[in-house]
Design a protein around this motif. Structure first.
Motif, PDB file in Angstrom:
ATOM      1  N   LEU A  49       0.727  -1.085  -0.036  1.00 21.66           N
ATOM      2  CA  LEU A  49      -0.035  -0.032   0.120  1.00 21.66           C
ATOM      3  C   LEU A  49       0.843   1.215  -0.005  1.00 21.66           C
ATOM      4  CD1 LEU A  49      -2.909   1.155   0.113  1.00 21.66           C
ATOM      5  CD2 LEU A  49      -2.688   1.076   2.816  1.00 21.66           C
ATOM      6  N   VAL A  50       0.939   2.127  -1.119  1.00 24.04           N
ATOM      7  CA  VAL A  50       1.787   3.133  -1.200  1.00 24.04           C
ATOM      8  C   VAL A  50       0.734   4.296  -1.796  1.00 24.04           C
ATOM      9  CG1 VAL A  50       3.782   1.688  -1.985  1.00 24.04           C
ATOM     10  CG2 VAL A  50       1.880   2.654  -3.716  1.00 24.04           C
ATOM     11  N   GLY A  51       1.519   5.509  -1.741  1.00 18.97           N
ATOM     12  CA  GLY A  51       0.858   6.757  -2.089  1.00 18.97           C
ATOM     13  C   GLY A  51       1.603   7.968  -1.836  1.00 18.97           C
ATOM     14  N   SER A  52       0.837   9.170  -2.184  1.00 18.93           N
ATOM     15  CA  SER A  52       1.287  10.414  -1.984  1.00 18.93           C
ATOM     16  C   SER A  52       0.217  11.427  -1.908  1.00 18.93           C
ATOM     17  CB  SER A  52       2.213  10.825  -3.462  1.00 18.93           C
ATOM     18  OG  SER A  52       1.115  10.969  -4.571  1.00 18.93           O
ATOM     19  N   GLN A  53       0.581  12.835  -2.117  1.00 26.21           N
ATOM     20  CA  GLN A  53      -0.615  13.837  -1.981  1.00 26.21           C
ATOM     21  C   GLN A  53      -1.595  13.619  -3.211  1.00 26.21           C
ATOM     22  OE1 GLN A  53       0.825  17.818  -1.427  1.00 26.21           O
ATOM     23  NE2 GLN A  53       1.603  17.132   0.703  1.00 26.21           N
ATOM     24  N   ILE A  69      -2.254   0.772  -4.662  1.00 22.92           N
ATOM     25  CA  ILE A  69      -1.813  -0.822  -4.176  1.00 22.92           C
ATOM     26  C   ILE A  69      -0.924  -1.479  -5.202  1.00 22.92           C
ATOM     27  CG2 ILE A  69      -2.343  -3.177  -3.738  1.00 22.92           C
ATOM     28  CD1 ILE A  69      -5.094  -2.283  -2.413  1.00 22.92           C
ATOM     29  N   ILE A  70       0.274  -1.722  -5.059  1.00 25.95           N
ATOM     30  CA  ILE A  70       1.235  -2.213  -5.974  1.00 25.95           C
ATOM     31  C   ILE A  70       1.067  -3.929  -5.814  1.00 25.95           C
ATOM     32  CG2 ILE A  70       3.564  -2.933  -6.602  1.00 25.95           C
ATOM     33  CD1 ILE A  70       4.223   0.094  -5.738  1.00 25.95           C
ATOM     34  N   PHE A  71       0.729  -4.427  -6.988  1.00 26.40           N
ATOM     35  CA  PHE A  71       0.570  -6.164  -7.016  1.00 26.40           C
ATOM     36  C   PHE A  71       1.958  -6.579  -7.725  1.00 26.40           C
ATOM     37  CE2 PHE A  71      -3.620  -4.566  -6.431  1.00 26.40           C
ATOM     38  CZ  PHE A  71      -4.430  -5.460  -5.963  1.00 26.40           C
ATOM     39  N   LEU A  72       2.757  -7.405  -6.994  1.00 21.87           N
ATOM     40  CA  LEU A  72       3.789  -7.906  -7.634  1.00 21.87           C
ATOM     41  C   LEU A  72       3.948  -9.323  -7.480  1.00 21.87           C
ATOM     42  CD1 LEU A  72       6.890  -7.700  -8.490  1.00 21.87           C
ATOM     43  CD2 LEU A  72       7.458  -7.536  -6.277  1.00 21.87           C
ATOM     44  N   VAL A  73       4.188 -10.148  -8.735  1.00 23.28           N
ATOM     45  CA  VAL A  73       4.155 -11.581  -8.893  1.00 23.28           C
ATOM     46  C   VAL A  73       5.751 -11.883  -9.305  1.00 23.28           C
ATOM     47  CG1 VAL A  73       3.412 -13.723 -10.046  1.00 23.28           C
ATOM     48  CG2 VAL A  73       1.812 -11.889  -8.988  1.00 23.28           C
ATOM     49  N   ASP A  74       6.527 -12.650  -8.588  1.00 23.17           N
ATOM     50  CA  ASP A  74       7.618 -12.934  -9.042  1.00 23.17           C
ATOM     51  C   ASP A  74       8.092 -14.557  -8.898  1.00 23.17           C
ATOM     52  OD1 ASP A  74       9.977 -13.178  -6.641  1.00 23.17           O
ATOM     53  OD2 ASP A  74       8.262 -12.056  -6.224  1.00 23.17           O
ATOM     54  N   SER A  75       8.997 -14.805  -9.701  1.00 26.64           N
ATOM     55  CA  SER A  75       9.460 -16.517  -9.680  1.00 26.64           C
ATOM     56  C   SER A  75       8.262 -17.255  -9.882  1.00 26.64           C
ATOM     57  CB  SER A  75       9.872 -16.634  -8.177  1.00 26.64           C
ATOM     58  OG  SER A  75      11.121 -15.688  -7.917  1.00 26.64           O
ATOM     59  N   TRP A  90       0.048  -1.777 -10.773  1.00 26.81           N
ATOM     60  CA  TRP A  90      -0.675  -0.830  -9.505  1.00 26.81           C
ATOM     61  C   TRP A  90      -1.880  -0.214  -9.934  1.00 26.81           C
ATOM     62  CZ3 TRP A  90       4.371   0.983 -11.151  1.00 26.81           C
ATOM     63  CH2 TRP A  90       4.446   2.234 -12.015  1.00 26.81           C
ATOM     64  N   LEU A  91      -2.689  -0.229  -8.978  1.00 26.48           N
ATOM     65  CA  LEU A  91      -4.190   0.103  -8.861  1.00 26.48           C
ATOM     66  C   LEU A  91      -4.386   1.380  -8.236  1.00 26.48           C
ATOM     67  CD1 LEU A  91      -7.043  -0.564  -9.646  1.00 26.48           C
ATOM     68  CD2 LEU A  91      -7.160  -1.705  -7.329  1.00 26.48           C
ATOM     69  N   HIS A  92      -4.602   2.633  -9.008  1.00 25.87           N
ATOM     70  CA  HIS A  92      -4.947   3.779  -8.310  1.00 25.87           C
ATOM     71  C   HIS A  92      -6.169   3.775  -7.386  1.00 25.87           C
ATOM     72  CE1 HIS A  92      -1.163   5.615  -9.601  1.00 25.87           C
ATOM     73  NE2 HIS A  92      -1.441   5.347 -10.914  1.00 25.87           N
ATOM     74  N   GLU A 107      -9.013   2.450   5.162  1.00 29.93           N
ATOM     75  CA  GLU A 107      -7.448   1.995   5.515  1.00 29.93           C
ATOM     76  C   GLU A 107      -6.840   2.219   4.294  1.00 29.93           C
ATOM     77  OE1 GLU A 107      -8.355  -1.857   8.121  1.00 29.93           O
ATOM     78  OE2 GLU A 107      -8.317  -1.914   5.869  1.00 29.93           O
ATOM     79  N   ALA A 108      -7.207   2.324   3.054  1.00 30.45           N
ATOM     80  CA  ALA A 108      -6.612   2.449   1.871  1.00 30.45           C
ATOM     81  C   ALA A 108      -6.242   4.194   1.467  1.00 30.45           C
ATOM     82  CB  ALA A 108      -7.182   1.913   0.642  1.00 30.45           C
ATOM     83  N   ASN A 109      -7.166   5.019   2.247  1.00 37.00           N
ATOM     84  CA  ASN A 109      -6.946   6.130   1.795  1.00 37.00           C
ATOM     85  C   ASN A 109      -5.656   7.127   2.367  1.00 37.00           C
ATOM     86  OD1 ASN A 109      -7.480   8.779   0.867  1.00 37.00           O
ATOM     87  ND2 ASN A 109      -9.416   9.061   1.968  1.00 37.00           N
ATOM     88  N   ILE A 110      -4.589   6.734   1.786  1.00 38.00           N
ATOM     89  CA  ILE A 110      -3.159   7.285   2.316  1.00 38.00           C
ATOM     90  C   ILE A 110      -3.219   8.850   1.927  1.00 38.00           C
ATOM     91  CG2 ILE A 110      -0.681   7.231   1.809  1.00 38.00           C
ATOM     92  CD1 ILE A 110      -0.623   4.364   2.146  1.00 38.00           C
TER      93      ILE A 110
END
Length: 413
Positions: free
Chosen positions: A81-85, A90-96, A134-136, A177-180
């Motif tokens: 869960l990331v953000g700014s002004q 939400i960043i979704f990352l799948v690896d390997s 990532w989902l805005h 919760e998501a409203n960073i």
């Protein structure tokens, strides 16, 4: 016409220039993401992905090793869960991913509380084995405001479901919760989507008590989104008014610009650290699975540190490694455009030289001069001349007496 042509040419050059700039900027950004992500996967360090934006939640939203039906590892799944002004994401990352050969993209299907499914591509941009999207959330909550929670999501390879979130444990993340973004801007904004309601007289109200702190006055905004039109009053109650269901002080008004959205901003003076509230629609209260649903959000003031609401401020990673390609592209484009404009509008054409035939050419006859037409004035001059001549002839006639004539005749005899 020449001026109009210059203007039209300039407009076309500007339009294609802006389009080319955006494309080259996106290309440079994507190439930088690919390079940095490859390095992060090689080093097994996810810090880069959590540092794309300036703020992030202190705790990862989800970290899981996904296995198949044979209990063999399929891939690693991480949600941040990331953000700014400007946004919350939400960043979704799948690896390997263990499949060989692996596909160019996977599918991400997100289900909201409104029972709508949003489908995205988890794209593989680099050389290493990873997929990213990532989902805005600001588009979902603050602008469109059409859902409350993300309750489920799936990762698919074509039509095959590789991972299905277990929503029996609750929503993946709630709107509050998501409203960073609101926290970063030091704004108290509570977001709620109304789907189900029950009679408030039969509802069981949990009068939750918040941890106490210093008494302050907060400017609290409530954004409520309905699933359908209503003519009933919509208001909120909570620990700020002792959960008084008959108190309509905090009634919301319909937003003129956003359909089905009701909003209201109030000054709340309290020593509570957290806000607990219920939403009422007329004589009914918002519910979930037959029970009155309570919503919560932590108060924030200008003095509040983001870490107090579990948000970390980070130095965003610089993604300008390939910015020089943008300027090279634009310089080449401007040179080509300038040369084209010069060739079309400003280049002076060379005079065409006369070509002479080697064969002797016969001299051309001098054209005869056309006879001059007599004008009225010339005709008048001629008539005046003739009249003078007639007068002159009349004046030269000599008058001789008859006697003299007879005398002359006799002498001749």
């Amino acid at each position: 016409m020449k001026l109009l042509g210059k203007v039209l040419f300039g407009v076309i050059v500007m339009f294609f220039g802006l389009s080319l700039f955006r494309c080259s900027q996106q290309s440079a950004f994507t190439e930088a993401i690919s390079y940095e992500a490859d390095q992060a996967i090689k080093n097994n360090d996810y810090t880069f992905f959590k540092s794309i934006f300036s703020e992030r939640a202190k705790d990862d939203l989800l970290t899981e090793v996904v296995k198949d039906e044979n209990d063999e590892v399929l891939f690693n799944l991480n949600l941040f869960l990331v953000g700014s002004q400007h946004n919350s994401s939400i960043i979704f990352l799948v690896d390997s991913y263990s499949k060989d050969p692996r596909p160019e993209a996977l599918k991400l299907v997100v289900k909201t509380n409104k029972e709508s499914a949003l489908e995205y591509d988890l794209v593989s941009l680099g050389k290493e084995n990873w997929y990213l999207q990532w989902l805005h959330l600001d588009n979902l909550y603050l602008e469109q405001a059409f859902m409350e929670d993300i309750i489920d999501f799936k990762v698919k390879d074509g039509d095959k479901v590789l991972y299905d979130f277990n929503d029996e444990l609750g929503a993946l993340i709630t709107a509050n919760e998501a409203n960073i973004q609101a926290y970063v801007k030091k704004e108290n904004v509570a977001v709620t989507y109304i789907k189900e309601t029950i009679n408030k007289d039969t509802a069981v109200i949990d009068e939750a008590v918040s941890e106490k702190g210093t008494e302050k006055t907060y400017k609290q905004t409530f954004n409520i989104t309905l699933s359908e039109e209503t003519d009933k009053e919509i208001y909120v109650v909570g620990n700020f008014n002792n959960y008084d269901l008959t108190d309509k002080t905090y009634e919301l008004t319909k937003d003129k610009k956003k359909n089905l959205v009701y909003t209201g901003t109030f000054d709340i003076t309290t020593d509570d650290k957290d806000l607990y509230y219920y939403v009422l629609v007329g004589d009914e209260i918002v519910s979930k699975e037959g029970l009155a649903k309570q919503f919560t959000r932590t108060y924030i003031s200008q003095e509040t540190e983001l870490i107090d609401v579990n948000i970390e401020t980070v130095k965003p990673v610089k993604l300008n490694k390939y910015q020089y390609k943008i300027w090279i592209t634009m310089i080449v484009y401007l040179v080509i455009a300038a040369l084209s404009m010069w060739a079309i509008f400003f280049r002076k054409k060379k005079p065409v030289r006369a070509r002479y035939s080697k064969q002797a050419s016969t001299p051309e006859k001098e054209p005869e001069k056309p006879r001059e037409n007599l004008n009225l004035r010339s005709i008048g001059d001629i008539e005046e001349r003739d009249e003078d001549l007639q007068v002159h002839e009349k004046e030269t006639i000599i008058s001789v007496p008859i006697e003299d004539i007879e005398e002359v005749e006799e002498n001749e005899e």
